[in-house]
Write an enzyme that holds these catalytic residues in place. Structure first.
Site, PDB file in Angstrom:
ATOM      1  N   HIS A  91      43.732  34.408  33.558  1.00 14.34           N
ATOM      2  CA  HIS A  91      44.083  35.837  33.566  1.00 14.34           C
ATOM      3  C   HIS A  91      45.108  36.091  32.454  1.00 14.34           C
ATOM      4  O   HIS A  91      45.967  35.249  32.195  1.00 14.34           O
ATOM      5  CB  HIS A  91      44.647  36.230  34.936  1.00 14.34           C
ATOM      6  CG  HIS A  91      44.790  37.720  35.079  1.00 14.34           C
ATOM      7  ND1 HIS A  91      45.812  38.419  34.480  1.00 14.34           N
ATOM      8  CD2 HIS A  91      44.021  38.631  35.713  1.00 14.34           C
ATOM      9  CE1 HIS A  91      45.667  39.710  34.753  1.00 14.34           C
ATOM     10  NE2 HIS A  91      44.588  39.870  35.494  1.00 14.34           N
ATOM     11  N   GLU A 161      38.139  41.320  30.862  1.00 12.07           N
ATOM     12  CA  GLU A 161      39.308  42.155  31.132  1.00 12.07           C
ATOM     13  C   GLU A 161      40.062  42.418  29.832  1.00 12.07           C
ATOM     14  O   GLU A 161      40.996  41.676  29.485  1.00 12.07           O
ATOM     15  CB  GLU A 161      40.264  41.436  32.102  1.00 12.07           C
ATOM     16  CG  GLU A 161      39.696  41.208  33.475  1.00 12.07           C
ATOM     17  CD  GLU A 161      40.795  41.291  34.524  1.00 12.07           C
ATOM     18  OE1 GLU A 161      40.638  42.047  35.481  1.00 12.07           O
ATOM     19  OE2 GLU A 161      41.826  40.624  34.364  1.00 12.07           O
TER      20      GLU A 161
END
Ligand code: PGA
Length: 258
Positions: A91, A161
């Protein structure tokens, strides 16, 4: 559709965590969506141990180590032991705190070795007119999957993302059009990296193969944009941050997909 709720560090108390789990169980019963919750590690332990519900759990990150004298590390094995089935890896908020291409690749291997399905997060910091963001995504995928064997390809979940879209509101998210193109691009790169996988063209002809990696989108997904994004882009689901820790917004988002 696969919906992964990334609670980040927003949720710090057990009562709130239990309430969000109860809402998620209800949504999973009422919709076609598969719901995966990614709570902070201690809360994951409290909620996932002996979990018999229709909701699954993901680690928000796993250690780059596999155990031993490593104070403070939480290994893939420890997450698996309390009932996690997935692990977010790479992430951008973890990359900002030290994750590198090398550690991301190691974590993918550790997750697979423990039977956790990796959810590999990739995303460019900005979109440039020359299209350099495409090679950025290719490079992130290539380095992260360098140690993945073709037979493990069906385990890999990629969450696109883009950094510029994270933590804002619906109008800052990727456009449905751009997202459709990026989803196709990610599938093309995966097809090259994991040989034996059906090509995007072949999958489109035959319908989606169960051996094909899943592709998710994350970045300011809210009730206002989730339906458009889902309809346009051939995505398999979403990674939802801030809207997943507000029961009303989370329920409204999932219901938009029904
Ligand atoms: P957001 O976060 O939905 O708050 O933009 C998504 C993520 O970072 O996973």
């Amino acid at each position: 559709m696969l919906i992964v709720a990334n609670w980040k560090a927003y949720v710090e108390d057990l009562a709130r965590a239990k309430k969000l789990l109860a809402v998620s169980k209800r949504l999973a019963r009422q919709s076609q969506a598969t719901i995966v919750l990614a709570p902070p590690a201690p809360l994951l332990g409290a909620l996932a141990l002996n979990n018999r519900s229709n909701v699954a759990f993901a680690a928000q990150d796993i250690s780059v180590t596999t155990g031993g004298a490593q104070t403070g590390e939480i290994t893939a094995g420890a997450f698996e032991a309390v009932g996690a089935a997935y692990a977010l890896i790479g992430h951008s908020e973890r990359r900002a705190r030290g994750d590198t291409a090398v550690s991301v690749a190691e974590k993918i291997s550790h997750a697979l070795a423990q039977g956790l399905r990796p959810i590999l997060c990739v995303g460019e910091p900005e979109r440039d007119a020359e299209g350099r963001y495409l090679s950025f995504i290719r490079e992130e995928l290539t380095s992260a999957l360098s140690a993945v064997a073709p037979r493990e390809r069906a385990e890999i979940i990629v969450a696109y993302e883009p950094l510029w879209a994270i933590g804002k509101s619906a109008d800052a998210a990727a456009s449905a059009n751009d997202l459709g193109e990026m989803t196709l691009y990610i599938r093309k790169v995966l097809a090259e990296l994991l040989p034996g996988r059906p090509s995007p063209e072949a999958s489109a002809r035959r319908g989606k193969s169960s051996r094909e990696s899943l592709v998710l989108y994350g970045g300011s997904v809210e009730p206002d944009n989730i339906r458009d994004l889902a309809a346009s882009s051939g995505l398999d689901g979403f990674l939802i941050g801030h809207a997943s820790v507000d029961p009303r917004l989370f329920a409204a988002s999932v219901k938009q997909l029904a």
